[in-house]
Design a protein around this motif. Structure first.
Motif, PDB file in Angstrom:
ATOM      1  N   THR A  43       0.822  -1.206   0.000  1.00 47.18           N
ATOM      2  CA  THR A  43       0.000   0.000   0.000  1.00 47.18           C
ATOM      3  C   THR A  43       0.857   1.257   0.000  1.00 47.18           C
ATOM      4  OG1 THR A  43      -0.077  -0.047   2.422  1.00 47.18           O
ATOM      5  CG2 THR A  43      -1.872  -1.155   1.239  1.00 47.18           C
ATOM      6  N   LEU A  44       2.173   1.099   0.169  1.00 50.75           N
ATOM      7  CA  LEU A  44       3.079   2.247   0.217  1.00 50.75           C
ATOM      8  C   LEU A  44       3.442   2.731  -1.179  1.00 50.75           C
ATOM      9  CD1 LEU A  44       5.609   1.075   2.963  1.00 50.75           C
ATOM     10  CD2 LEU A  44       3.729   2.700   3.237  1.00 50.75           C
ATOM     11  N   PRO A  45       3.717   4.018  -1.334  1.00 49.86           N
ATOM     12  CA  PRO A  45       4.298   4.501  -2.586  1.00 49.86           C
ATOM     13  C   PRO A  45       5.653   3.840  -2.803  1.00 49.86           C
ATOM     14  CG  PRO A  45       3.608   6.337  -1.179  1.00 49.86           C
ATOM     15  CD  PRO A  45       3.550   5.105  -0.339  1.00 49.86           C
ATOM     16  N   VAL A  46       5.926   3.375  -4.014  1.00 46.78           N
ATOM     17  CA  VAL A  46       7.185   2.703  -4.314  1.00 46.78           C
ATOM     18  C   VAL A  46       8.033   3.590  -5.228  1.00 46.78           C
ATOM     19  CG1 VAL A  46       8.276   0.691  -5.368  1.00 46.78           C
ATOM     20  CG2 VAL A  46       6.181   0.413  -4.024  1.00 46.78           C
ATOM     21  N   ILE A  47       9.264   3.813  -4.811  1.00 49.21           N
ATOM     22  CA  ILE A  47      10.215   4.627  -5.569  1.00 49.21           C
ATOM     23  C   ILE A  47      11.200   3.698  -6.263  1.00 49.21           C
ATOM     24  CG2 ILE A  47      11.927   6.477  -5.404  1.00 49.21           C
ATOM     25  CD1 ILE A  47      10.683   7.002  -2.531  1.00 49.21           C
ATOM     26  N   LEU A  48      11.390   3.875  -7.551  1.00 44.25           N
ATOM     27  CA  LEU A  48      12.383   3.096  -8.287  1.00 44.25           C
ATOM     28  C   LEU A  48      13.620   3.963  -8.511  1.00 44.25           C
ATOM     29  CD1 LEU A  48      10.277   1.170 -10.970  1.00 44.25           C
ATOM     30  CD2 LEU A  48      11.028   0.397  -8.714  1.00 44.25           C
ATOM     31  N   LYS A  49      14.727   3.548  -7.925  1.00 40.00           N
ATOM     32  CA  LYS A  49      15.973   4.314  -8.040  1.00 40.00           C
ATOM     33  C   LYS A  49      16.925   3.609  -8.999  1.00 40.00           C
ATOM     34  CE  LYS A  49      19.455   4.453  -4.961  1.00 40.00           C
ATOM     35  NZ  LYS A  49      20.725   4.491  -5.754  1.00 40.00           N
ATOM     36  N   GLY A  50      17.391   4.362  -9.988  1.00 36.39           N
ATOM     37  CA  GLY A  50      18.325   3.793 -10.951  1.00 36.39           C
ATOM     38  C   GLY A  50      17.871   3.979 -12.382  1.00 36.39           C
ATOM     39  N   ILE A  51      17.055   4.989 -12.624  1.00 35.72           N
ATOM     40  CA  ILE A  51      16.576   5.284 -13.982  1.00 35.72           C
ATOM     41  C   ILE A  51      17.569   6.222 -14.664  1.00 35.72           C
ATOM     42  CG2 ILE A  51      14.703   6.277 -15.337  1.00 35.72           C
ATOM     43  CD1 ILE A  51      13.967   3.682 -13.878  1.00 35.72           C
ATOM     44  N   MET A  52      18.041   5.822 -15.856  1.00 32.21           N
ATOM     45  CA  MET A  52      19.023   6.636 -16.578  1.00 32.21           C
ATOM     46  C   MET A  52      18.625   6.918 -18.017  1.00 32.21           C
ATOM     47  SD  MET A  52      21.651   7.663 -14.713  1.00 32.21           S
ATOM     48  CE  MET A  52      23.076   7.871 -15.813  1.00 32.21           C
ATOM     49  N   THR A  53      17.442   6.461 -18.430  1.00 38.17           N
ATOM     50  CA  THR A  53      16.973   6.721 -19.791  1.00 38.17           C
ATOM     51  C   THR A  53      15.479   7.061 -19.764  1.00 38.17           C
ATOM     52  OG1 THR A  53      16.398   4.408 -20.233  1.00 38.17           O
ATOM     53  CG2 THR A  53      18.650   5.113 -20.807  1.00 38.17           C
ATOM     54  N   ALA A  54      15.032   7.807 -20.767  1.00 42.16           N
ATOM     55  CA  ALA A  54      13.629   8.211 -20.837  1.00 42.16           C
ATOM     56  C   ALA A  54      12.708   7.016 -21.022  1.00 42.16           C
ATOM     57  CB  ALA A  54      13.441   9.216 -21.971  1.00 42.16           C
ATOM     58  N   ASP A  55      13.148   6.022 -21.803  1.00 46.20           N
ATOM     59  CA  ASP A  55      12.274   4.872 -22.026  1.00 46.20           C
ATOM     60  C   ASP A  55      12.072   4.066 -20.748  1.00 46.20           C
ATOM     61  OD1 ASP A  55      15.115   4.162 -22.554  1.00 46.20           O
ATOM     62  OD2 ASP A  55      14.312   2.146 -22.822  1.00 46.20           O
ATOM     63  N   GLU A  56      13.095   3.971 -19.902  1.00 51.49           N
ATOM     64  CA  GLU A  56      12.914   3.239 -18.653  1.00 51.49           C
ATOM     65  C   GLU A  56      12.105   4.056 -17.651  1.00 51.49           C
ATOM     66  OE1 GLU A  56      16.250   1.094 -17.014  1.00 51.49           O
ATOM     67  OE2 GLU A  56      15.743  -0.483 -18.474  1.00 51.49           O
ATOM     68  N   ALA A  57      12.130   5.377 -17.759  1.00 51.47           N
ATOM     69  CA  ALA A  57      11.247   6.192 -16.928  1.00 51.47           C
ATOM     70  C   ALA A  57       9.790   5.877 -17.259  1.00 51.47           C
ATOM     71  CB  ALA A  57      11.536   7.677 -17.146  1.00 51.47           C
ATOM     72  N   GLU A  58       9.509   5.740 -18.545  1.00 55.33           N
ATOM     73  CA  GLU A  58       8.151   5.391 -18.973  1.00 55.33           C
ATOM     74  C   GLU A  58       7.775   4.000 -18.475  1.00 55.33           C
ATOM     75  OE1 GLU A  58       4.526   5.795 -20.204  1.00 55.33           O
ATOM     76  OE2 GLU A  58       5.955   7.414 -20.600  1.00 55.33           O
ATOM     77  N   LEU A  59       8.695   3.055 -18.554  1.00 60.00           N
ATOM     78  CA  LEU A  59       8.420   1.702 -18.065  1.00 60.00           C
ATOM     79  C   LEU A  59       8.177   1.703 -16.559  1.00 60.00           C
ATOM     80  CD1 LEU A  59      11.055  -0.348 -20.115  1.00 60.00           C
ATOM     81  CD2 LEU A  59       8.567  -0.316 -20.445  1.00 60.00           C
ATOM     82  N   ALA A  60       8.915   2.536 -15.829  1.00 57.09           N
ATOM     83  CA  ALA A  60       8.719   2.623 -14.383  1.00 57.09           C
ATOM     84  C   ALA A  60       7.312   3.092 -14.051  1.00 57.09           C
ATOM     85  CB  ALA A  60       9.752   3.573 -13.773  1.00 57.09           C
ATOM     86  N   ILE A  61       6.834   4.069 -14.809  1.00 58.10           N
ATOM     87  CA  ILE A  61       5.465   4.554 -14.602  1.00 58.10           C
ATOM     88  C   ILE A  61       4.459   3.450 -14.915  1.00 58.10           C
ATOM     89  CG2 ILE A  61       3.734   6.188 -15.427  1.00 58.10           C
ATOM     90  CD1 ILE A  61       6.037   8.197 -15.832  1.00 58.10           C
ATOM     91  N   GLN A  62       4.688   2.734 -16.009  1.00 57.83           N
ATOM     92  CA  GLN A  62       3.791   1.637 -16.363  1.00 57.83           C
ATOM     93  C   GLN A  62       3.764   0.554 -15.288  1.00 57.83           C
ATOM     94  OE1 GLN A  62       4.726   0.079 -20.260  1.00 57.83           O
ATOM     95  NE2 GLN A  62       4.773   2.116 -21.200  1.00 57.83           N
ATOM     96  N   ALA A  63       4.892   0.359 -14.623  1.00 59.62           N
ATOM     97  CA  ALA A  63       4.969  -0.667 -13.582  1.00 59.62           C
ATOM     98  C   ALA A  63       4.285  -0.235 -12.292  1.00 59.62           C
ATOM     99  CB  ALA A  63       6.422  -1.012 -13.304  1.00 59.62           C
ATOM    100  N   GLY A  64       3.953   1.062 -12.185  1.00 64.53           N
ATOM    101  CA  GLY A  64       3.256   1.553 -11.006  1.00 64.53           C
ATOM    102  C   GLY A  64       4.101   2.345 -10.034  1.00 64.53           C
TER     103      GLY A  64
END
Length: 334
Positions: free
Chosen positions: A201-222
């Motif tokens: 139920t917590l907000p999840v932060i993904l650390k280690g994004i270095m490209t725009a396409d992976e930023a988009e994938l991170a958003i898609q993953a939630g």
């Protein structure tokens, strides 16, 4: 206690692991991993610092921004500045162990809280490292963010549950730690991330994004937020500096989730530069290692306070009354 005495004490306690150089640029600690250096040739570490250093700022003094406001709301908290302590663990391996994990976690969390900002705690091969951070967050009444390594989904979910039980504000995953040979961790598919993220139920932060396409994938993953990071230059040689890739990532995210960044940030002016490039907030790593080893909780508070004051002064001298006024126009373009 002052910055000079903190650095002198830190130099003694970190001997053999960090030289506490006048300029923390990765040149003296090349390849010292474990330790405080950058991987391989140290290029990634140096690129972080040099990318920020290369930016110039437009000075403006004909304006009404006489008392800049550095406050920001993040993860449900009203912070005095867009500054967080980066998640770090493994004192014995990387910093010599003059502070144990309990002393380290409490110095970071309590020092940050005393200045109205947030501290993060880390993870490592020994489960004790993550658990110590969780215990420090409980002691801080949930005011902290634990980060776990990119473990296999079933194990990662158990770690996230511990963060929930601690009433943490959010929880992070160090996906940029995928290549750490000392741990059984690795890259994650979007399906795996969705499974992990949907388990809490917590907000999840993904650390280690270095490209725009992976930023988009991170958003898609939630993901609720991302951190633009190359793990301090410690996992892959010859990556660009985070300041180089941040603008493209910020444009791709387009305000849908907060964008945080770390890497080479040494002052409040560096914070200003990262915000101008599109970040919402920054994570501070190595300067707070020196602060904690040199002065414990008070040392951490001292360094955070200095960065806050430097940021406010930089905003004053660039005509920025609030953080939302900081944009690419404050950066000098040839």
């Amino acid at each position: 206690m002052n910055i000079k005495s903190v650095r002198q004490t830190a130099r003694e306690k970190l001997k053999g692991f960090c030289r506490v150089c006048p300029e923390c640029n990765g040149k003296a600690c090349v390849g010292e991993v474990p330790g405080m250096g950058g991987a391989g040739t140290g290029a990634s570490f140096r690129n972080n610092v040099e990318a920020l250093s290369a930016l110039r700022i437009n000075m403006r003094t004909l304006h009404g921004a006489k008392n800049p406001n550095t406050r920001i709301e993040l993860f449900g908290q009203n912070l005095t500045a867009p500054i967080l302590a980066a998640p770090i663990a493994g004192n014995k391996f990387n910093m010599g162990g003059a502070l144990n994990e309990v002393e380290w976690a409490e110095a970071i969390l309590q020092g940050c809280l005393s200045e109205g900002v947030l501290g993060c705690t880390g993870d490592g091969p020994d489960p004790m490292m993550y658990n110590t951070g969780i215990e420090a967050i409980v002691k801080a009444q949930g005011c902290g963010i634990p980060f776990t390594k990119p473990r296999e989904p079933e194990e990662a979910i158990r770690y996230l549950k511990r963060a929930e039980e601690a009433n943490a504000l959010a929880v992070g995953i160090d996906i940029d730690a995928a290549g750490l040979i000392a741990m059984a961790v690795g890259p994650k598919t979007i399906e795996e991330l969705k499974t992990i993220i949907s388990s809490t139920t917590l907000p999840v932060i993904l650390k280690g994004i270095m490209t725009a396409d992976e930023a988009e994938l991170a958003i898609q993953a939630g993901a609720a937020a991302i951190v633009v990071s190359n793990h301090g230059g410690r996992v892959l040689d010859h990556t660009p500096g985070t300041a180089e890739v941040l603008p493209r990532i910020a444009v791709a995210v387009d305000g849908r989730i907060p964008v945080l960044v770390d890497g080479g940030i040494r002052s409040g002016i560096d914070v200003l530069k990262m915000l101008a490039l599109g970040a919402d907030a920054v994570l501070i790593g190595r300067p707070l290692v020196i602060a904690a080893y040199g002065g414990g909780t008070e040392g951490v508070a001292l360094v955070v306070r200095r960065m806050k004051n430097e940021l406010k002064q930089a905003m004053l001298m660039t005509g920025c009354a609030t953080l939302s006024d900081i944009d690419k126009d404050i950066l000098y373009q040839k």
